[in-house]
Write a protein that holds these residues in place. Structure first.
Motif, PDB file in Angstrom:
ATOM      1  N   PRO A 134      -6.847  10.803   6.230  1.00  0.00           N
ATOM      2  CA  PRO A 134      -6.836   9.405   6.681  1.00  0.00           C
ATOM      3  C   PRO A 134      -6.945   8.461   5.483  1.00  0.00           C
ATOM      4  O   PRO A 134      -8.043   8.105   5.032  1.00  0.00           O
ATOM      5  CB  PRO A 134      -8.065   9.317   7.585  1.00  0.00           C
ATOM      6  CG  PRO A 134      -9.001  10.353   7.039  1.00  0.00           C
ATOM      7  CD  PRO A 134      -8.149  11.457   6.484  1.00  0.00           C
ATOM      8  N   VAL A 135      -5.795   8.057   4.957  1.00  0.00           N
ATOM      9  CA  VAL A 135      -5.765   7.228   3.754  1.00  0.00           C
ATOM     10  C   VAL A 135      -4.732   6.120   3.926  1.00  0.00           C
ATOM     11  O   VAL A 135      -3.907   6.143   4.845  1.00  0.00           O
ATOM     12  CB  VAL A 135      -5.433   8.062   2.493  1.00  0.00           C
ATOM     13  CG1 VAL A 135      -6.555   9.038   2.178  1.00  0.00           C
ATOM     14  CG2 VAL A 135      -4.107   8.803   2.652  1.00  0.00           C
ATOM     15  N   GLY A 136      -4.774   5.151   3.014  1.00  0.00           N
ATOM     16  CA  GLY A 136      -3.836   4.048   3.030  1.00  0.00           C
ATOM     17  C   GLY A 136      -3.208   3.835   1.665  1.00  0.00           C
ATOM     18  O   GLY A 136      -3.735   4.265   0.636  1.00  0.00           O
ATOM     19  N   LEU A 137      -2.066   3.186   1.690  1.00  0.00           N
ATOM     20  CA  LEU A 137      -1.370   2.786   0.465  1.00  0.00           C
ATOM     21  C   LEU A 137      -1.143   1.283   0.546  1.00  0.00           C
ATOM     22  O   LEU A 137      -0.622   0.780   1.548  1.00  0.00           O
ATOM     23  CB  LEU A 137      -0.030   3.522   0.343  1.00  0.00           C
ATOM     24  CG  LEU A 137       0.871   3.105  -0.817  1.00  0.00           C
ATOM     25  CD1 LEU A 137       0.217   3.408  -2.169  1.00  0.00           C
ATOM     26  CD2 LEU A 137       2.227   3.812  -0.725  1.00  0.00           C
ATOM     27  N   LEU A 138      -1.554   0.565  -0.500  1.00  0.00           N
ATOM     28  CA  LEU A 138      -1.436  -0.889  -0.530  1.00  0.00           C
ATOM     29  C   LEU A 138      -0.774  -1.297  -1.840  1.00  0.00           C
ATOM     30  O   LEU A 138      -1.304  -1.036  -2.917  1.00  0.00           O
ATOM     31  CB  LEU A 138      -2.819  -1.534  -0.420  1.00  0.00           C
ATOM     32  CG  LEU A 138      -2.863  -3.058  -0.467  1.00  0.00           C
ATOM     33  CD1 LEU A 138      -2.199  -3.665   0.768  1.00  0.00           C
ATOM     34  CD2 LEU A 138      -4.307  -3.540  -0.591  1.00  0.00           C
ATOM     35  N   LEU A 139       0.398  -1.914  -1.742  1.00  0.00           N
ATOM     36  CA  LEU A 139       1.121  -2.405  -2.909  1.00  0.00           C
ATOM     37  C   LEU A 139       1.091  -3.931  -2.851  1.00  0.00           C
ATOM     38  O   LEU A 139       1.702  -4.534  -1.972  1.00  0.00           O
ATOM     39  CB  LEU A 139       2.559  -1.866  -2.895  1.00  0.00           C
ATOM     40  CG  LEU A 139       2.642  -0.331  -2.922  1.00  0.00           C
ATOM     41  CD1 LEU A 139       4.050   0.146  -2.601  1.00  0.00           C
ATOM     42  CD2 LEU A 139       2.187   0.208  -4.279  1.00  0.00           C
ATOM     43  N   VAL A 140       0.360  -4.529  -3.783  1.00  0.00           N
ATOM     44  CA  VAL A 140       0.033  -5.953  -3.679  1.00  0.00           C
ATOM     45  C   VAL A 140       0.778  -6.791  -4.704  1.00  0.00           C
ATOM     46  O   VAL A 140       1.258  -6.296  -5.732  1.00  0.00           O
ATOM     47  CB  VAL A 140      -1.492  -6.196  -3.837  1.00  0.00           C
ATOM     48  CG1 VAL A 140      -2.276  -5.432  -2.788  1.00  0.00           C
ATOM     49  CG2 VAL A 140      -1.956  -5.832  -5.248  1.00  0.00           C
ATOM     50  N   VAL A 141       0.830  -8.080  -4.406  1.00  0.00           N
ATOM     51  CA  VAL A 141       1.420  -9.068  -5.308  1.00  0.00           C
ATOM     52  C   VAL A 141       0.293  -9.869  -5.969  1.00  0.00           C
ATOM     53  O   VAL A 141      -0.861  -9.823  -5.549  1.00  0.00           O
ATOM     54  CB  VAL A 141       2.362 -10.015  -4.532  1.00  0.00           C
ATOM     55  CG1 VAL A 141       3.514  -9.243  -3.911  1.00  0.00           C
ATOM     56  CG2 VAL A 141       1.601 -10.794  -3.451  1.00  0.00           C
TER      57      VAL A 141
END
Length: 378
Positions: A134-141
């Motif tokens: 149970p993980v997430g990936l976040l690609l931010v600006v």
């Protein structure tokens, strides 16, 4: 996390895919505020692998990319920023590969880390759905400006852990420097430059103020751990005259235990005395941004995973403190513990010789995958 499960994920990591991801990301110019093209590329890659990719709006034509996998709330997020500083030369910002090293804008800060995170995500997706963590990936600006991408994410989510892929040469950083930005302005009297004795040169005043400030023991590079850097200085430009205004910005990177408020007070006291050494000084001082550092320590679940896998990767395990500012400060202030760990180094970041090595990016992908698998245990 079993060794067998980790081996299955590691076997799914594709060095050629990692290489292609990095080269194609660096080829896309994405300075802060103009990240949409690289986000469209990454969205296509991830959606093409079968993932539901959420666009999280930050402002018009700017958005984060958000993904999750596994059952339940994510126990860890991989966080990467896709923006870079502005290019030194728009003819030369793109990738140049030689002997396993990729040079170009953003290779270290931090498209190398983003490529490794996306590759780890794709490798984890090779597992059956019931085995995925149970993980997430976040690609931010926006990290290189004001962190508005991560700030938007933190409006609604507080994950137990995040890992940010800033360039650390793969040294895990559970400690992080703080940051303080100081803005100084000197006012003078404009006069024709052939008659400087009738005016007051704001640039000369600023130079004397900066010399006075730099002599404070607080900023002695031999005895102080505070990193003091004059970032820029500019003056009024109105022809052949003595300048009547000068502005300077100072970056201060503060050791994790240092309180920015105390440094700010010490600087105000030092600058209050500058008039004794600068005749006719008219000085304004402001502190436009401050962020505390933090120390977490490696005695936690993620630290245990790192201790187990670094020998397998034939890497030295050396815990360090991240010396720059990053979105990690924002996450920690919001109550989210943060590990900074990524390929490349700060020594070349933001320079024309920015670079990272493909073996480091591949190793980072393996580390991120292991951290994701290990996060479900604690």
């Amino acid at each position: 996390m079993s060794d067998q499960l980790l081996d299955r994920v590691w076997s799914a990591i594709d060095p050629e895919r990692v290489r292609r991801l990095l080269l194609e990301m660096v080829e896309i110019y994405s300075p802060s505020g103009k990240e949409e093209d690289v986000q469209l590329y990454l969205e296509e890659v991830l959606a093409g692998a079968g993932f539901a990719v959420e666009r999280q709006p930050v402002e018009e034509a700017r958005y984060n990319l958000h993904l999750v996998m596994g059952e339940g709330e994510p126990q860890l997020y991989l966080v990467g920023h896709v923006d870079t500083v502005a290019a030194w030369d728009l003819e030369e910002y793109g990738p140049r590969e030689e002997w396993g090293v990729v040079r170009g804008l953003g290779t270290a800060d931090m498209k190398g880390g983003c490529a490794a995170m996306v590759e780890a995500w794709l490798a984890l997706a090779s597992l059956p759905p019931e085995e995925r963590p149970p993980v997430g990936l976040l690609l931010v600006v926006g990290e290189e400006e004001n962190g508005d991408g991560s700030a938007e994410f933190l409006q609604t989510r507080r994950p137990p852990w995040v890992v940010i892929g800033e360039p650390t040469s793969l040294a895990p950083c559970f400690s992080h420097y703080g940051y303080l930005e100081a803005a100084l302005t000197t006012q003078g009297r404009r006069i024709h430059s052939s008659l400087p004795e009738l005016g007051h040169n704001a640039v000369e005043s600023m130079l004397r103020v900066l010399l006075h400030l730099g002599k404070d023991p607080l900023f002695d590079r031999q005895s102080s751990d505070i990193v003091y850097s004059i970032r820029e200085m500019s003056s009024s430009r109105a022809g052949f005259v003595v300048p009547d205004r000068c502005e300077a910005l100072i970056d201060l990177h503060l050791p994790p235990e240092t309180d920015p408020a105390q440094v700010q007070q010490a600087m105000r006291e030092r600058l209050a005395n500058a008039g004794q050494f600068v005749e006719g000084l008219n000085l304004e001082v402001s502190f436009d941004f401050a962020s505390r550092g933090y120390q977490i320590g490696g005695d936690n679940r993620l630290g245990q995973v790192l201790e187990a896998i670094y020998p397998r990767l034939n890497l030295p395990l050396r815990f360090d403190a991240f010396r720059s500012h990053s979105d990690g400060n924002l996450f920690f202030e919001a109550g989210v513990p943060c590990l900074i760990l990524g390929p490349g180094s700060l020594e070349t970041a933001h320079t024309p010789d920015e670079q990272t090595s493909l073996p480091e990016v591949e190793a980072a992908a393996r580390i991120y995958a292991a951290l994701c698998l290990g996060s479900r245990a604690g």
